[in-house]
Design an enzyme around this catalytic site. Structure first.
Site, PDB file in Angstrom:
ATOM      1  N   ARG A  18       0.434   3.925   8.902  1.00 18.14           N
ATOM      2  CA  ARG A  18       0.191   4.443   7.552  1.00 18.14           C
ATOM      3  C   ARG A  18       0.487   5.930   7.425  1.00 18.14           C
ATOM      4  O   ARG A  18       0.598   6.451   6.317  1.00 18.14           O
ATOM      5  CB  ARG A  18      -1.246   4.150   7.129  1.00 18.14           C
ATOM      6  CG  ARG A  18      -1.462   2.698   6.696  1.00 18.14           C
ATOM      7  CD  ARG A  18      -2.802   2.548   6.000  1.00 18.14           C
ATOM      8  NE  ARG A  18      -3.900   2.443   6.957  1.00 18.14           N
ATOM      9  CZ  ARG A  18      -5.178   2.582   6.625  1.00 18.14           C
ATOM     10  NH1 ARG A  18      -5.510   2.880   5.378  1.00 18.14           N
ATOM     11  NH2 ARG A  18      -6.118   2.458   7.535  1.00 18.14           N
ATOM     12  N   GLY A 144     -17.735  -1.849  10.311  1.00 16.06           N
ATOM     13  CA  GLY A 144     -18.648  -2.791  10.941  1.00 16.06           C
ATOM     14  C   GLY A 144     -20.084  -2.420  10.613  1.00 16.06           C
ATOM     15  O   GLY A 144     -20.448  -1.241  10.594  1.00 16.06           O
ATOM     16  N   ASN A 231      -6.363   7.879   9.081  1.00 16.49           N
ATOM     17  CA  ASN A 231      -5.361   6.813   9.121  1.00 16.49           C
ATOM     18  C   ASN A 231      -4.133   7.072   8.262  1.00 16.49           C
ATOM     19  O   ASN A 231      -3.129   6.387   8.405  1.00 16.49           O
ATOM     20  CB  ASN A 231      -5.997   5.490   8.694  1.00 16.49           C
ATOM     21  CG  ASN A 231      -7.079   5.037   9.653  1.00 16.49           C
ATOM     22  OD1 ASN A 231      -6.814   4.797  10.825  1.00 16.49           O
ATOM     23  ND2 ASN A 231      -8.307   4.953   9.164  1.00 16.49           N
ATOM     24  N   ALA A 367       7.626  54.671   6.623  1.00 19.82           N
ATOM     25  CA  ALA A 367       8.056  53.499   5.856  1.00 19.82           C
ATOM     26  C   ALA A 367       9.517  53.165   6.139  1.00 19.82           C
ATOM     27  O   ALA A 367      10.364  54.048   6.247  1.00 19.82           O
ATOM     28  CB  ALA A 367       7.860  53.748   4.372  1.00 19.82           C
TER      29      ALA A 367
END
Length: 449
Positions: A18, A144, A231, A367
């Site tokens: 996926r 589960g 996932n 600079a």
């Protein structure tokens, strides 16, 4: 905490289809670290003396990443993906003669905390054969369920496809993370079958088998956000957001000020000292340490760098790997530092590139200055002495050394070493042609007419 040895088995053989990626799922990064790396860290921090990782037959990328990340980790191959018990069995060599406790973890759960794993292991201290890490799910769909008897003891775990309507109402769910006494794991694992809706060997069946043998089974509860697996890309983004919030909270708890925390992005290993201030829209890549009372101004990007105490960086600064800033250094806007040490009190304030260099204490870089460190084939070093002043828009062509207190005139291209206390100039003499501009404007005006 028990003094029994601890083995951690990390299951990392899933293909992660996926994710729609050529990269194995567990190598996708959260806070600039592969997910399996976070789990490895948690296992080690929880006290694991030995670690084993189970990969798929095509998991060479995972094997290489683990070898780089943790050279002491054993790697085992699960040739076919036939369930979690089958995956643990692939690592049976690791626990065949092991006398201690075994943690079973998952390589796609980057949020798991060491303290949670320690608490799960402690659940074995009463003599239980195994312990399950559960959580209260906001939505239990897909998980589960933890089945308990009238006294609240865990008697089994039912996967959703095999659960009855009444069982699916249960909100206490299994995270998949389990702890076993090694001797119990060796006894129970061969007895797990695959008589279920998916025809797989579920490690969770060990709970009912253990109860049937008269063994005690324990449960430790964790937070849902900590145990959720990744996932797909959306879940990866959600894990990143949760990890960033955890890292921001830790930084602030440690004494750093984040002016707009939601806009600051950390890596897993970012270290901020007390009284550090971080302005909005700052990104920390891997390998960054920021000393006490330093300030990181907005829109800066820092990676592989050390920022000394009291230093100021940005806004819009980039520190690349190898940047080492001393105490009270000033790095200003649109400055890039790469593989260079900037010593105490030096200033690099504007529009400048310093690479493969040393800038001595108290030096001032004007600079637009650049160190020309690359000749098309090799990198070369520039050494700028303490107290040196580099005028604006100068180019220092490496290899070159600027002595202490030397002064480089603005606009110079320096190709040879400059001795201490000297002035170096490299520019064409200024020429003035009186009246030229007036004549040019008049001529152009006639041409337009």
């Amino acid at each position: 905490m028990t003094d029994r040895p601890l083995l951690a088995i990390i299951l990392a053989a899933g293909h992660g289809t996926r994710m729609k990626s050529r990269r194995p799922k567990v190598l996708h990064e959260v806070a600039r670290r592969p997910m399996v790396g976070h789990v490895l860290d948690a296992a080690r921090a929880a006290g694991a003396d030995e670690v084993a990782v189970v990969i798929s037959a095509s998991g060479d990328q995972v094997r290489e990443a683990i070898a780089t990340d943790d050279a002491d980790t054993q790697v085992f191959v699960q040739a076919e993906q036939l369930g979690t018990a089958h995956a643990v069995d692939a690592a049976r060599e690791a626990f065949a003669g092991f006398d201690g406790d075994v943690l079973v973890l998952y390589g796609d759960t980057p949020m798991i905390r060491p303290e949670t794993l320690r608490r799960l292991r402690e659940a074995l201290s009463d003599g239980s054969a195994l312990a399950v890490l559960g959580f209260d799910a906001a939505d239990p769909t897909g998980y589960g369920r933890l089945l308990r008897d009238e006294e609240g003891a865990l008697i089994g775990i039912r996967e959703e496809k095999d659960a009855s309507a009444d069982e699916r109402v249960i909100r206490q769910c299994n995270s998949g993370v389990m702890a076993f006494r090694a001797e119990a794991l060796r006894e129970l694992l061969p007895r797990i079958g695959n008589d279920n809706a998916k025809g797989e060997y579920y490690l969770t069946d060990a709970v009912a088998l253990a109860r049937g043998q008269g063994y005690d089974v324990a449960v430790a509860m964790g937070e849902e956000a900590e145990v959720l697996g990744v996932n797909d890309r959306a879940q990866l983004a959600a894990a990143e957001a949760k990890m960033q919030q955890r890292l921001r909270d830790a930084a602030m708890d440690g004494g750093a000020t984040l002016i707009d925390p939601a806009t600051v992005t950390f890596s897993y290993d970012t270290v901020l000292g007390p009284d550090v201030v971080v302005e909005p829209n700052v990104i920390f890549g891997p390998g960054v340490t920021v000393g006490d009372s330093a300030r990181i101004n907005g829109f800066s990007h820092i990676e592989g760098a050390r920022v000394g105490p009291g230093a100021s960086v940005g806004p819009f600064a980039r520190l690349r790997p190898g940047a080492e800033l001393g105490e009270n250094v000033r790095i200003g806007n649109f400055v890039e530092i790469k593989k260079a040490s900037i010593e105490d009190d030096a200033k690099v304030n504007h529009l400048t590139y310093i690479g493969d260099s040393r800038v001595g204490a108290g030096a001032n870089i004007g600079a637009g200055t650049i160190t020309c460190n690359y000749d098309g084939h090799e990198k070369h070093h520039t050494d700028i002495g303490a107290g040196a002043f580099i005028g604006s828009n100068s180019a220092l062509v490496a290899p070159v050394k600027i002595g202490d207190r030397a002064y480089i005139g603005s606009g110079s291209v320096i190709t040879r070493d400059v001795s201490a206390g000297s002035l170096a100039l490299s520019r064409a003499p200024q020429e003035e042609r009186e009246g030229w501009a007036d004549r040019m404007h008049a001529r152009r005006g006639r041409d337009k007419g």
